[in-house]
Design a protein around this motif. Structure first.
Motif, mmCIF file in Angstrom:
data_model
loop_
_atom_site.group_PDB
_atom_site.id
_atom_site.type_symbol
_atom_site.label_atom_id
_atom_site.label_comp_id
_atom_site.label_asym_id
_atom_site.label_seq_id
_atom_site.Cartn_x
_atom_site.Cartn_y
_atom_site.Cartn_z
ATOM 1 N N UNK A 30 0.817 -1.218 0.000
ATOM 2 C CA UNK A 30 0.000 0.000 0.000
ATOM 3 C C UNK A 30 0.845 1.260 0.000
ATOM 4 N N UNK A 31 2.106 1.147 -0.380
ATOM 5 C CA UNK A 31 2.969 2.322 -0.429
ATOM 6 C C UNK A 31 3.536 2.666 0.933
ATOM 7 N N UNK A 32 4.163 3.826 1.014
ATOM 8 C CA UNK A 32 4.812 4.260 2.254
ATOM 9 C C UNK A 32 3.762 4.587 3.307
ATOM 10 N N UNK A 33 3.965 4.023 4.502
ATOM 11 C CA UNK A 33 3.031 4.293 5.593
ATOM 12 C C UNK A 33 3.644 3.918 6.925
ATOM 13 N N UNK A 34 2.933 4.270 8.004
ATOM 14 C CA UNK A 34 3.383 4.047 9.375
ATOM 15 C C UNK A 34 2.362 3.153 10.070
ATOM 16 N N UNK A 35 2.831 2.044 10.637
ATOM 17 C CA UNK A 35 1.942 1.101 11.304
ATOM 18 C C UNK A 35 2.515 0.673 12.647
ATOM 19 N N UNK A 36 1.642 0.426 13.598
ATOM 20 C CA UNK A 36 2.060 -0.238 14.830
ATOM 21 C C UNK A 36 1.855 -1.737 14.612
ATOM 22 N N UNK A 37 2.411 -2.546 15.490
ATOM 23 C CA UNK A 37 2.216 -3.994 15.397
ATOM 24 C C UNK A 37 0.729 -4.329 15.514
ATOM 25 N N UNK A 38 0.040 -3.615 16.387
ATOM 26 C CA UNK A 38 -1.393 -3.875 16.570
ATOM 27 C C UNK A 38 -2.193 -3.541 15.308
ATOM 28 N N UNK A 39 -1.809 -2.463 14.621
ATOM 29 C CA UNK A 39 -2.497 -2.095 13.378
ATOM 30 C C UNK A 39 -2.276 -3.167 12.305
ATOM 31 N N UNK A 40 -1.037 -3.661 12.184
ATOM 32 C CA UNK A 40 -0.745 -4.706 11.194
ATOM 33 C C UNK A 40 -1.455 -6.005 11.563
ATOM 34 N N UNK A 41 -1.499 -6.327 12.840
ATOM 35 C CA UNK A 41 -2.205 -7.526 13.292
ATOM 36 C C UNK A 41 -3.690 -7.448 12.920
ATOM 37 N N UNK A 42 -4.280 -6.269 13.117
ATOM 38 C CA UNK A 42 -5.696 -6.080 12.764
ATOM 39 C C UNK A 42 -5.907 -6.245 11.251
ATOM 40 N N UNK A 74 4.546 3.850 22.420
ATOM 41 C CA UNK A 74 3.990 3.472 21.122
ATOM 42 C C UNK A 74 5.125 3.444 20.107
ATOM 43 N N UNK A 75 5.229 2.324 19.393
ATOM 44 C CA UNK A 75 6.258 2.181 18.371
ATOM 45 C C UNK A 75 5.594 1.999 17.015
ATOM 46 N N UNK A 76 6.000 2.828 16.075
ATOM 47 C CA UNK A 76 5.519 2.730 14.705
ATOM 48 C C UNK A 76 6.616 2.127 13.845
ATOM 49 N N UNK A 77 6.211 1.441 12.795
ATOM 50 C CA UNK A 77 7.147 0.901 11.822
ATOM 51 C C UNK A 77 6.862 1.615 10.509
ATOM 52 N N UNK A 78 7.901 2.223 9.959
ATOM 53 C CA UNK A 78 7.799 3.074 8.780
ATOM 54 C C UNK A 78 8.349 2.326 7.579
ATOM 55 N N UNK A 79 7.562 2.223 6.519
ATOM 56 C CA UNK A 79 8.034 1.547 5.307
ATOM 57 C C UNK A 79 8.968 2.437 4.493
ATOM 58 N N UNK A 80 9.029 3.717 4.817
ATOM 59 C CA UNK A 80 9.942 4.642 4.154
ATOM 60 C C UNK A 80 11.230 4.675 4.969
ATOM 61 N N UNK A 81 12.272 4.027 4.461
ATOM 62 C CA UNK A 81 13.519 3.922 5.220
ATOM 63 C C UNK A 81 14.520 5.022 4.874
ATOM 64 N N UNK A 82 14.104 5.988 4.064
ATOM 65 C CA UNK A 82 14.993 7.109 3.759
ATOM 66 C C UNK A 82 15.088 8.015 4.988
ATOM 67 N N UNK A 83 16.098 8.875 5.018
ATOM 68 C CA UNK A 83 16.281 9.806 6.126
ATOM 69 C C UNK A 83 15.174 10.855 6.088
ATOM 70 N N UNK A 84 14.383 10.898 7.146
ATOM 71 C CA UNK A 84 13.325 11.898 7.260
ATOM 72 C C UNK A 84 12.842 11.941 8.706
ATOM 73 N N UNK A 85 12.056 12.952 9.026
ATOM 74 C CA UNK A 85 11.522 13.142 10.372
ATOM 75 C C UNK A 85 10.002 13.094 10.325
ATOM 76 N N UNK A 86 9.376 13.210 11.501
ATOM 77 C CA UNK A 86 7.927 12.988 11.581
ATOM 78 C C UNK A 86 7.209 14.016 12.449
ATOM 79 N N UNK A 87 5.930 14.207 12.103
ATOM 80 C CA UNK A 87 4.972 14.854 12.985
ATOM 81 C C UNK A 87 4.203 13.720 13.663
ATOM 82 N N UNK A 88 3.892 13.896 14.935
ATOM 83 C CA UNK A 88 2.994 12.980 15.629
ATOM 84 C C UNK A 88 1.751 13.776 15.983
#
Length: 163
Positions: free
Chosen positions: A59-71, A107-121
């Motif tokens: 589904x392209x670049x995104x941020x998921x927690x383990x619980x979100x992927x499990x769901x 809370x830990x997110x897993x990011x499919x975009x492994x390039x150098x970048x920062x985030x807003x929460x």
């Protein structure tokens, strides 16, 4: 500093291939591409890794927690336990296919975009969003203790709706 202006599956595969030093042959078939991505990273493409990889990277670049992927896996009728999801996410992170971003230490997110970048929460929706500013930089780095080097810097800017 996100180089991810247009989330696309091929960008994820390409980034993983660059990290592993090998260019996988992309077919446009998510199942084949996930298989190639896993093998390029030195991971055996087990049935569970393939299914979770397909959900993660299809589904392209995104941020998921383990619980979100499990769901998502449960909804897709993928028979995996939450422990298997955690193990797989950690294996993919160790292989350089995912980037782990911690928020609050809870809370830990897993990011499919492994390039150098920062985030807003986004505090109100508990969402992690890439900062699209390639010129964002820290003006001063901390002194690193002897025997250590900086592996990576993760900046998370917390946002909330104005009251």
């Amino acid at each position: 500093m996100s180089e991810n202006t247009a989330p696309h599956h091929d960008d994820d595969v390409h980034a993983a291939a660059l990290l592993s030093g090998r260019q996988p042959a992309l077919t446009g078939c998510p199942w084949h591409d996930v298989n190639e991505m896993l093998q390029s990273a030195g991971l055996r493409p087990t049935r569970q890794r393939m299914a979770l990889g397909w959900l993660l990277f299809g589904k392209g670049a995104r941020h998921l927690t383990a619980e979100m992927l499990y769901e998502e896996a449960t909804l897709a009728k993928v028979p995996v336990s939450l422990a298997t999801v955690y193990n797989t996410l950690n294996q993919l992170t160790d292989a350089g296919l995912l980037r782990q971003v911690s928020v609050d230490g809870t809370k830990t997110y897993f990011d499919t975009n492994v390039t150098t970048h920062h985030h807003y929460y986004l505090e109100n929706s508990h969402e992690l969003v890439d900062i699209e500013d390639p010129h964002l930089a820290l003006s001063k780095m901390p002194e690193v203790p002897e025997g250590y080097e900086i592996a990576r810097i993760d900046m998370v800017v917390r946002l909330r709706k104005k009251r």
